[in-house]
Write a protein that holds these residues in place. Structure first.
Motif, mmCIF file in Angstrom:
data_model
loop_
_atom_site.group_PDB
_atom_site.id
_atom_site.type_symbol
_atom_site.label_atom_id
_atom_site.label_comp_id
_atom_site.label_asym_id
_atom_site.label_seq_id
_atom_site.Cartn_x
_atom_site.Cartn_y
_atom_site.Cartn_z
ATOM 1 N N HIS B 10 0.843 -1.187 0.000
ATOM 2 C CA HIS B 10 0.000 0.000 0.000
ATOM 3 C C HIS B 10 0.879 1.238 0.000
ATOM 4 C CE1 HIS B 10 -2.729 -3.025 1.769
ATOM 5 N NE2 HIS B 10 -3.677 -2.340 1.183
ATOM 6 N N LEU B 11 0.325 2.308 -0.539
ATOM 7 C CA LEU B 11 1.086 3.550 -0.643
ATOM 8 C C LEU B 11 0.102 4.705 -0.663
ATOM 9 C CD1 LEU B 11 4.094 4.203 -0.989
ATOM 10 C CD2 LEU B 11 3.802 3.971 -3.442
ATOM 11 N N ILE B 12 0.399 5.741 0.107
ATOM 12 C CA ILE B 12 -0.426 6.952 0.078
ATOM 13 C C ILE B 12 0.464 8.115 -0.325
ATOM 14 C CG2 ILE B 12 -1.863 8.547 1.404
ATOM 15 C CD1 ILE B 12 -2.613 6.205 3.217
ATOM 16 N N LYS B 13 0.036 8.838 -1.349
ATOM 17 C CA LYS B 13 0.803 9.972 -1.843
ATOM 18 C C LYS B 13 -0.116 11.178 -1.975
ATOM 19 C CE LYS B 13 5.014 8.390 -2.826
ATOM 20 N NZ LYS B 13 6.246 9.061 -2.321
ATOM 21 N N THR B 14 0.499 12.322 -2.210
ATOM 22 C CA THR B 14 -0.230 13.577 -2.405
ATOM 23 C C THR B 14 -0.151 13.984 -3.875
ATOM 24 O OG1 THR B 14 0.398 14.226 -0.171
ATOM 25 C CG2 THR B 14 -0.420 15.960 -1.613
ATOM 26 N N ARG B 15 -1.178 14.672 -4.330
ATOM 27 C CA ARG B 15 -1.181 15.169 -5.713
ATOM 28 C C ARG B 15 0.119 15.896 -6.035
ATOM 29 N NH1 ARG B 15 -6.451 18.717 -6.136
ATOM 30 N NH2 ARG B 15 -5.921 18.942 -3.949
ATOM 31 N N GLU B 103 1.255 -17.229 -21.134
ATOM 32 C CA GLU B 103 0.428 -17.012 -19.952
ATOM 33 C C GLU B 103 1.081 -16.004 -19.034
ATOM 34 O OE1 GLU B 103 -0.789 -20.507 -17.868
ATOM 35 O OE2 GLU B 103 -1.469 -19.370 -16.123
ATOM 36 N N GLN B 104 0.288 -15.064 -18.586
ATOM 37 C CA GLN B 104 0.777 -14.039 -17.678
ATOM 38 C C GLN B 104 0.348 -14.377 -16.258
ATOM 39 O OE1 GLN B 104 0.241 -9.960 -18.921
ATOM 40 N NE2 GLN B 104 0.436 -10.482 -21.080
ATOM 41 N N PHE B 105 1.289 -14.291 -15.337
ATOM 42 C CA PHE B 105 1.051 -14.549 -13.927
ATOM 43 C C PHE B 105 1.080 -13.206 -13.200
ATOM 44 C CE2 PHE B 105 1.420 -19.195 -13.665
ATOM 45 C CZ PHE B 105 1.912 -19.465 -14.924
ATOM 46 N N PHE B 106 0.053 -12.947 -12.431
ATOM 47 C CA PHE B 106 -0.098 -11.648 -11.793
ATOM 48 C C PHE B 106 0.378 -11.653 -10.346
ATOM 49 C CE2 PHE B 106 -2.454 -8.930 -14.725
ATOM 50 C CZ PHE B 106 -2.804 -9.848 -15.699
ATOM 51 N N GLY B 107 0.934 -10.507 -9.947
ATOM 52 C CA GLY B 107 1.276 -10.296 -8.562
ATOM 53 C C GLY B 107 0.067 -9.812 -7.776
ATOM 54 N N PRO B 108 0.230 -9.632 -6.466
ATOM 55 C CA PRO B 108 -0.903 -9.217 -5.623
ATOM 56 C C PRO B 108 -1.267 -7.749 -5.771
ATOM 57 C CG PRO B 108 1.093 -9.415 -4.321
ATOM 58 C CD PRO B 108 1.441 -9.902 -5.693
ATOM 59 N N GLY B 109 -0.376 -6.979 -6.362
ATOM 60 C CA GLY B 109 -0.697 -5.578 -6.612
ATOM 61 C C GLY B 109 -0.197 -4.624 -5.538
ATOM 62 N N THR B 110 -0.113 -3.368 -5.936
ATOM 63 C CA THR B 110 0.167 -2.263 -5.015
ATOM 64 C C THR B 110 -1.029 -1.330 -5.047
ATOM 65 O OG1 THR B 110 2.579 -2.305 -5.298
ATOM 66 C CG2 THR B 110 1.589 -0.221 -4.584
ATOM 67 N N ARG B 111 -1.597 -1.085 -3.884
ATOM 68 C CA ARG B 111 -2.750 -0.169 -3.788
ATOM 69 C C ARG B 111 -2.208 1.240 -3.580
ATOM 70 N NH1 ARG B 111 -7.770 -0.375 -5.282
ATOM 71 N NH2 ARG B 111 -8.005 -2.438 -4.340
ATOM 72 N N LEU B 112 -2.399 2.115 -4.576
ATOM 73 C CA LEU B 112 -1.946 3.498 -4.499
ATOM 74 C C LEU B 112 -3.143 4.408 -4.243
ATOM 75 C CD1 LEU B 112 0.155 5.797 -4.896
ATOM 76 C CD2 LEU B 112 -0.403 5.718 -7.337
ATOM 77 N N THR B 113 -3.030 5.225 -3.229
ATOM 78 C CA THR B 113 -4.049 6.234 -2.930
ATOM 79 C C THR B 113 -3.399 7.601 -3.070
ATOM 80 O OG1 THR B 113 -5.165 4.753 -1.391
ATOM 81 C CG2 THR B 113 -5.675 7.103 -1.231
ATOM 82 N N VAL B 114 -4.016 8.454 -3.859
ATOM 83 C CA VAL B 114 -3.516 9.813 -4.046
ATOM 84 C C VAL B 114 -4.492 10.778 -3.387
ATOM 85 C CG1 VAL B 114 -2.788 11.568 -5.699
ATOM 86 C CG2 VAL B 114 -2.451 9.144 -6.223
ATOM 87 N N LEU B 115 -3.995 11.562 -2.452
ATOM 88 C CA LEU B 115 -4.857 12.504 -1.712
ATOM 89 C C LEU B 115 -4.682 13.933 -2.218
ATOM 90 C CD1 LEU B 115 -4.308 11.085 1.882
ATOM 91 C CD2 LEU B 115 -6.146 10.542 0.254
#
Lengths: 110, 115
Positions: B10-15, B103-115
């Protein structure tokens, strides 16, 4: 590449019932893939059917492909709570990028 | 055998800020693709890297850039973040075989939130 359009958008069934979802696409393809995404296991490849195949099975999954109608279906038999997920069809006309539609959200209740 | 891994979770960033997301492909894979998935939507293709070069690109602005390292791992960089960049970013790896299907194998992802 093109994206598939899944139908219905959402599906709610009880455990033990079968779930069927459909996919339509617009132009010719080499193969079509189905993916499942849930919060526990992420996005997972389920099955691939090639353009010269009409039906394919994998465990409780049955996929059909009708290239003349540009459509595919995914049947999940004897559904379980763990089948709760979003399902995406991905028609592929060349290697490389996969284009996903909005998917079908399936909820399986005990 | 480790699958595709991504960091951070997870990641939280600012505009206006810049962000770098990282991906390690599944062992033996040499191709990495990046996807953006907004809430309630399917993943959208950003670009694909093979042999340290961007091979294909989706409909994303130049603010999105990437890199692939000699060990096949990859980074996704997003500059000048917008609120609309908030999404789950997925990395997928595959092995280039010359066939029409890898075949493509996917990772769990990164959740990015921009405030």
């Amino acid at each position: 590449s093109q994206q598939g359009e899944e139908d219905p958008q959402a599906l709610s069934i009880q455990e033990g019932e079968n779930a069927t979802m459909n996919c339509s696409y617009k132009t010719s393809i080499n193969n079509l893939q189905w993916y499942r995404q849930n919060s526990g296991r992420g996005l997972v490849h389920l099955i691939l059917i090639r353009s010269n195949e009409r039906e394919k099975h994998s465990g409780r999954l049955r996929v059909t492909l009708d290239t003349s109608k540009k459509s595919s279906s995914l049947l999940i038999t004897a559904s379980r709570a763990a089948d709760t997920a979003s399902y995406f069809c991905v028609p592929t006309d060349s290697w490389g990028k996969l284009q996903f539609g909005a998917g079908t959200q399936v909820v399986v209740t005990p | 055998d480790a699958g595709v891994t991504q960091s951070p979770t997870h990641l939280i960033k600012t505009r206006g800020q810049q962000v770098t997301l990282r991906c390690s492909p599944k062992s033996g894979h040499d191709t990495v693709s990046w996807y953006q998935q907004a809430l309630g939507q399917g993943p959208q293709f950003i670009f694909q890297y093979y042999e340290e070069e961007e091979r294909q690109r989706g409909n994303f602005p130049d603010r999105f850039s990437g890199h692939q390292f000699p060990n096949y791992s990859s980074e996704l960089n997003v500059n000048a973040l917008l609120l609309g960049d908030s999404a789950l970013y997925l990395c997928a790896s595959s092995l280039e075989s010359g066939d029409s299907y890898n075949e493509q194998f996917f990772g769990p992802g990164t959740r990015l939130t921009v405030l």
